[in-house]
Scaffold this motif. Structure first.
Motif, PDB file in Angstrom:
ATOM      1  N   TRP A 118      -1.485   1.562   2.547  1.00 47.23           N
ATOM      2  CA  TRP A 118      -0.413   2.266   1.841  1.00 47.23           C
ATOM      3  C   TRP A 118       0.263   3.289   2.752  1.00 47.23           C
ATOM      4  O   TRP A 118       1.487   3.387   2.791  1.00 47.23           O
ATOM      5  CB  TRP A 118      -0.980   2.959   0.604  1.00 47.23           C
ATOM      6  CG  TRP A 118       0.010   3.840  -0.096  1.00 47.23           C
ATOM      7  CD1 TRP A 118       0.948   3.461  -1.014  1.00 47.23           C
ATOM      8  CD2 TRP A 118       0.170   5.258   0.076  1.00 47.23           C
ATOM      9  NE1 TRP A 118       1.676   4.549  -1.434  1.00 47.23           N
ATOM     10  CE2 TRP A 118       1.226   5.662  -0.786  1.00 47.23           C
ATOM     11  CE3 TRP A 118      -0.473   6.213   0.852  1.00 47.23           C
ATOM     12  CZ2 TRP A 118       1.645   6.995  -0.867  1.00 47.23           C
ATOM     13  CZ3 TRP A 118      -0.055   7.530   0.775  1.00 47.23           C
ATOM     14  CH2 TRP A 118       0.988   7.915  -0.078  1.00 47.23           C
ATOM     15  N   LYS A 144       2.451   1.632   5.369  1.00 46.01           N
ATOM     16  CA  LYS A 144       3.655   1.105   4.737  1.00 46.01           C
ATOM     17  C   LYS A 144       4.680   2.210   4.518  1.00 46.01           C
ATOM     18  O   LYS A 144       5.877   2.026   4.769  1.00 46.01           O
ATOM     19  CB  LYS A 144       3.288   0.451   3.398  1.00 46.01           C
ATOM     20  CG  LYS A 144       4.475  -0.164   2.676  1.00 46.01           C
ATOM     21  CD  LYS A 144       4.027  -0.818   1.370  1.00 46.01           C
ATOM     22  CE  LYS A 144       5.212  -1.424   0.625  1.00 46.01           C
ATOM     23  NZ  LYS A 144       4.778  -2.042  -0.657  1.00 46.01           N
ATOM     24  N   ARG A 145       4.222   3.379   4.088  1.00 48.91           N
ATOM     25  CA  ARG A 145       5.129   4.505   3.892  1.00 48.91           C
ATOM     26  C   ARG A 145       5.716   4.992   5.214  1.00 48.91           C
ATOM     27  O   ARG A 145       6.890   5.370   5.290  1.00 48.91           O
ATOM     28  CB  ARG A 145       4.393   5.655   3.197  1.00 48.91           C
ATOM     29  CG  ARG A 145       3.965   5.352   1.766  1.00 48.91           C
ATOM     30  CD  ARG A 145       5.179   5.083   0.886  1.00 48.91           C
ATOM     31  NE  ARG A 145       6.069   6.237   0.821  1.00 48.91           N
ATOM     32  CZ  ARG A 145       6.003   7.189  -0.096  1.00 48.91           C
ATOM     33  NH1 ARG A 145       5.050   7.137  -1.030  1.00 48.91           N
ATOM     34  NH2 ARG A 145       6.855   8.186  -0.087  1.00 48.91           N
TER      35      ARG A 145
END
Length: 481
Positions: free
Chosen positions: A339, A342-343
């Motif tokens: 996560w 991805k950010r």
């Protein structure tokens, strides 16, 4: 229409692509049929096996890795009884575990080249049979020296999956599923350490120390039956397919490649010490693993047994906290890493391996907090209470996070040698962990649990976290250029 499978899948996560770059090879692409399965390949190719068989091989190698650490740590609740029976001190009895820790680190250096030439299947069969014989011997030992010999041989024989487990997952999983399956293997390897003393505490109290080794032998025999029933070779060489067919054909050992073993094969992983990013990540992981996991596990009989006069079963129950911390840490570390990267990609358009290290500071913080809670609460306790176990769970949570994060960073820093990186990281972790039991009991005696916890936090901070900050700064700067 059939289309080629490539590990250069733009939809695959960075961690999946980096950990398994060795799949990208000059070999022809696998073709997909309309139902999505590989076509035009031999049934001996593991990539053509049904999904249940692939999962079975992964679960067996994960369980094999769990058993290796389970057996090394399973004797911990019996230290007092070993000391009494063999006429040695409790710290001397702890060496029965520490020498196994060392062998679990060094043995994959020998097994990996052998496995590459003769295959994983037959090496695994020999591993569990040899371990079973040594455990039967352990049940019959009457002297400290003889028991040490059986423990050293058992650790050597049971260790192959610690080195080749990642290779099994790589060969059997599609890129988009490998991270999940690698999680099975890494978690099982780590959780075997607290699970062994937790379960064997009950055995020690109700059945006696000989039954520890009889149960180990029974586990090995069950593993052998599983390999015999549904196991198969997961290394595929199309130029050297098995000529024999059927059940008995696969049992005949033979070379699976024309490559011959050379001395260089056994020392190749050590050349990774010339890569600073891999070396720093491996050493930082070794230090944090020693104090965030091994120190609490190996010293549990001294910490709880002598202070609260616990028996083997009560000592074993304390390991529940470490098991809970490991499981929760693994559930958080992988998804959070994916996560976060991805950010990062969404915000600045690209990401680099060093970006993962931002999350390592959460791991370091929880290790610091957990060790201090464990040490000071244990020192000040006059009767048993749950707070030292809460500290152990917090430290284990952080330790499992840093295991995933630092190992992934090391692999991504040297993608073309990812398999050797895993062996190198394991060697560093096990060697440093082996040294711990030789000085940890004296440190706890001299400084108390609170003072020793403070020293361990200082070592982790100065010798692990500070180098990671430095390597992140350098790696991030070079990625921008």
């Amino acid at each position: 229409m059939a289309e080629p499978i490539s590990d250069h899948n733009p939809k695959a996560t960075d961690s999946e692509a980096s950990i398994h770059l060795e799949d990208v090879s000059p070999s022809p692409p696998i073709l997909l049929s309309e139902d999505g399965h590989p076509s035009n390949h031999s049934l001996q190719d593991p990539r053509n096996w049904p999904q249940w068989k692939k999962n079975a091989q992964i679960l067996m190698v994960a369980f094999h890795s769990c058993v290796s650490t389970f057996m090394a740590a399973g004797i911990i609740p019996a230290y007092d009884l070993f000391a009494e029976e063999y006429g040695v001190t409790v710290p001397d009895a702890s060496y029965l575990t520490s020498f196994q820790i060392l062998l679990l680190g060094l043995s994959p250096l020998l097994w990996n080249p052998v496995t590459a030439v003769y295959g994983r299947y037959h090496v695994s069969m020999f591993s569990v049979l040899g371990s079973m014989v040594c455990n039967i011997g352990g049940a019959r030992c009457t002297t400290y020296g003889a028991q040490m010999a059986t423990r050293v041989l058992t650790a050597f024989l049971i260790s192959p999956p610690i080195g080749n487990g990642s290779g099994v997952v790589t060969d059997l999983c599609e890129p988009e599923k490998r991270a999940q399956k690698l999680g099975w293997w890494t978690l099982m390897t780590t959780i075997g350490t607290p699970l062994g003393p937790f379960l064997m505490g009950f055995v020690t109290k109700h059945l006696g120390i000989q039954w520890i080794f009889w149960i180990f032998a029974i586990l090995n025999f069950c593993q052998f039956l599983l390999y015999l029933a549904i196991g198969d070779e997961t290394i595929y060489n199309p130029k050297n397919e098995r000529k024999q067919s059927g059940f008995f054909g696969k049992l005949i050992p033979r070379k699976i490649t024309s490559h011959s073993l050379s001395p260089r094969d056994f020392v190749a992983p050590f050349s990774l010490a010339m890569t600073p990013r891999v070396l720093i990540a491996a050493c930082a992981h070794a230090i944090t693993f020693c104090y965030g996991n091994i120190a609490m596990i190996v010293e549990m009989p001294i910490a709880f047994g002598q202070k609260f006069h616990f028996d083997a079963q009560q000592i074993g129950l304390q390991f529940i906290a470490i098991i809970i911390g490991c499981v929760l840490g693994e559930q958080v570390s992988g998804p959070m890493c994916d996560w976060f990267l991805k950010r990062v990609r969404q915000s600045r358009g690209y990401s680099c391996p060093a970006d993962r290290l931002w999350l390592s500071y959460i791991a370091f913080s929880t290790i610091f907090a957990g060790l201090l809670v464990w040490g000071f609460q244990l020192q000040h306790a006059t009767t048993w209470n749950v707070t030292p176990c809460v500290g152990a769970a917090i430290a284990s949570f952080g330790n499992q996070m840093q295991t995933t994060i630092l190992t992934t960073f090391a692999v991504e820093s040297k993608k073309e040698r990812s398999a050797e990186v895993g062996v190198f990281v394991n060697v560093c972790r096990q060697i440093y962990g082996f040294i711990g039991p030789f000085y940890l009991p004296y440190m706890f005696t001299a400084l108390g649990f609170g003072g020793a916890a403070g020293v361990m936090v200082a070592i982790v901070g100065g010798c692990a976290m500070v180098p990671i900050i430095a390597v992140q700064f350098v790696a991030t700067k070079s990625a921008k250029q």
